[in-house]
Design a protein around this motif. Structure first.
Motif, short mmCIF file in Angstrom:
data_model
loop_
_atom_site.label_atom_id
_atom_site.label_comp_id
_atom_site.label_asym_id
_atom_site.label_seq_id
_atom_site.Cartn_x
_atom_site.Cartn_y
_atom_site.Cartn_z
N PRO A 30 0.81 -1.23 0.00
CA PRO A 30 0.00 0.00 0.00
C PRO A 30 0.84 1.28 0.00
CG PRO A 30 0.00 -1.00 2.17
CD PRO A 30 0.69 -1.97 1.26
N ALA A 31 2.14 1.15 0.15
CA ALA A 31 2.98 2.36 0.15
C ALA A 31 2.90 3.11 -1.17
CB ALA A 31 4.43 1.97 0.45
N MET A 33 0.19 3.46 -2.98
CA MET A 33 -1.15 3.98 -3.24
C MET A 33 -1.15 5.51 -3.16
SD MET A 33 -3.43 1.35 -0.89
CE MET A 33 -4.97 2.18 -1.28
N THR A 35 -2.58 9.10 -2.00
CA THR A 35 -3.04 9.49 -0.67
C THR A 35 -4.55 9.37 -0.54
OG1 THR A 35 -1.19 11.02 -0.44
CG2 THR A 35 -3.09 11.36 1.01
N GLN A 37 -6.51 7.42 -2.15
CA GLN A 37 -6.90 6.02 -2.15
C GLN A 37 -6.60 5.36 -0.80
OE1 GLN A 37 -5.33 3.80 -5.45
NE2 GLN A 37 -6.33 5.09 -6.99
N LYS A 38 -5.50 5.76 -0.16
CA LYS A 38 -5.24 5.24 1.18
C LYS A 38 -6.36 5.65 2.14
CE LYS A 38 -0.16 5.30 0.91
NZ LYS A 38 1.05 5.96 1.42
N THR A 41 -9.43 3.69 1.40
CA THR A 41 -9.26 2.29 1.81
C THR A 41 -9.45 2.13 3.31
OG1 THR A 41 -7.73 1.88 -0.01
CG2 THR A 41 -7.66 0.35 1.83
N LEU A 42 -8.86 3.05 4.08
CA LEU A 42 -9.00 2.96 5.53
C LEU A 42 -10.47 3.07 5.95
CD1 LEU A 42 -5.94 5.10 6.67
CD2 LEU A 42 -6.23 2.63 6.93
#
Length: 413
Positions: A30-31, A33, A35, A37-38, A41-42
């Motif tokens: 996920p590094a 991805m 920002t 999208q992170k 996702t969370l």
């Protein structure tokens, strides 16, 4: 004879699909991805966790046959055996599952939507369970609807506070009476649970354990804070000048509070106001390494006995060689309120050099010890904070009064 295989249930199919999807991204990093999208996702993971937790609870509530098949006590015990999760956590989950299945469908529906996480659901269920058993069913449903709505805006801690006051929001006309009933029940429960135990540890300390009503704990905390305030320097620092941890400050504060209690305001005990009597042999009292004995209690050093003798709640009983009472100190031997006021006029702070602890927090000390014939008068009095009062009776220190009136302490070499 051919056995027909039962088709896979949609619930199991959904769970298998979820685990298969997770396996496909097991090696994804996920590094890399973006920002946004992170962040997305969370949020989706949080929603999925709530939905998956509800599904687990839904299955748990109907899984008695699983435990019966294996002879387990309940499905929580079966799960503990097969998944090695904490048994206490599994039983909490099972109780929540049964509550949702039996009574709280709105909470379960919110979890299925991902609008309520398990911790929030537990708080809401607890709040609803605490409502009066004879509450109007319509008001109970309104309470559930309101708390479920709050779950999209408030965390579990905030929800717990809101849950305790939910009747104020949805039924203020009955809230006060129900709050009074709840508080009365809590107070009765607190009285029933109140207890205190003391256990000698054999190293000069005693462990005190207590369960007391919240109100009593609040009063104790307020009183201890008066002694443990970080604005004070008497006993709140270590020998190296660092502040003591809060729990150690409270421990010392408790000791100080017990030493300064006014026995005249305590209940009658054994025919007299509750008082501590310290017995000590006259020769022991005059030595630096002597030992005294608190009647009905533990041995203490002669230095500690001399320090305690300065306080009005300790009566020193001086014994001769055959243990006859040579001198039993009486209350009028100690500094009176008028004398303390005079000392405050003389010095508004502790008289130790450089100490600015207020005199109202200080203790009256006999400059010449009473055991050596010192009088209880202003000429033989010094106003010292608890820290410096201990120093005055510590044989490792010398103290002298300077021309300025301050008292200087120096360690013996």
């Amino acid at each position: 004879m051919t056995t027909l295989q039962q088709p896979q249930h949609p619930v199991l199919g959904a769970v298998v699909a979820i685990t298969a999807s997770l396996e496909r991204v097991a090696e994804a990093n996920p590094a890399f991805m973006a920002t946004d999208q992170k962040a997305a996702t969370l949020l989706e993971i949080a929603r999925a966790k709530a939905q998956l937790a509800e599904l687990e609870l839904r299955v748990l509530a109907t899984a008695d046959d699983v435990s019966a098949e294996s002879g387990a006590r309940d499905v929580a015990g079966w799960l503990h055996h097969h998944t090695h999760q904490r048994p206490e956590t599994l039983r909490v989950d099972l109780r929540l599952a049964e509550a949702l299945d039996r009574s709280y469908g709105l909470v379960a529906a919110a979890m299925r939507r991902g609008d309520c996480n398990p911790a929030q659901a537990q708080v809401i269920v607890n709040a609803l369970d605490e409502l009066p058993a004879d509450l109007d069913p319509e008001i109970r449903i309104k309470a559930e609807e309101t708390l479920v709505g709050y779950a999209t805006r408030f965390d579990p801690t905030q929800l717990r506070r809101l849950g305790r006051r939910i009747l104020d929001v949805i039924a203020p006309e009955i809230a006060e009476a129900e709050e009074a009933r709840r508080l009365a029940a809590e107070e009765a429960y607190a009285r029933k649970k109140t207890r205190l135990s003391m256990r000698r540890l054999g190293d000069g300390t005693t462990r005190i354990s207590a369960v007391v009503p919240d109100g009593a704990a609040d009063r104790l905390a307020t009183n201890l804070e008066a002694f443990a305030s970080p604005r004070r320097d008497d006993g709140t620092r270590t020998e190296t000048g660092e502040y003591l941890p809060y729990d150690r400050r409270l421990g010392r504060a408790l000791c100080q509070m017990l030493e300064t209690l006014d026995p005249a305001r305590l209940p009658i005990h054994g025919g007299d106001a509750t008082t501590v009597i310290v017995t000590i042999d006259i020769d022991q009292l005059r030595t630096e390494a002597g030992i005294a004995q608190i009647v009905g209690g533990t041995p203490i050093t002669a230095a500690e006995a001399r320090r305690l003798a300065c306080n009005a709640n300790i009566i020193p009983a001086v014994l001769g060689g055959a243990s006859e009472v040579l001198d039993l100190g009486r209350m009028q031997r100690f500094f009176t309120a008028a004398q303390r006021r005079a000392l405050l006029l003389r010095s508004a702070t502790c008289e130790a050099e450089g100490c600015d602890i207020p005199g109202t927090w200080a203790e009256a000390h006999h400059w010449v010890a009473w055991a050596l014939g010192g009088n209880t008068d202003l000429d033989n009095a010094a106003l010292l904070c608890s820290h410096h009062h201990h120093r005055a009776h510590d044989t490792a220190y010398l103290h002298e009064r300077l021309p300025s009136g301050d008292i200087r302490f120096t360690r013996r070499t």
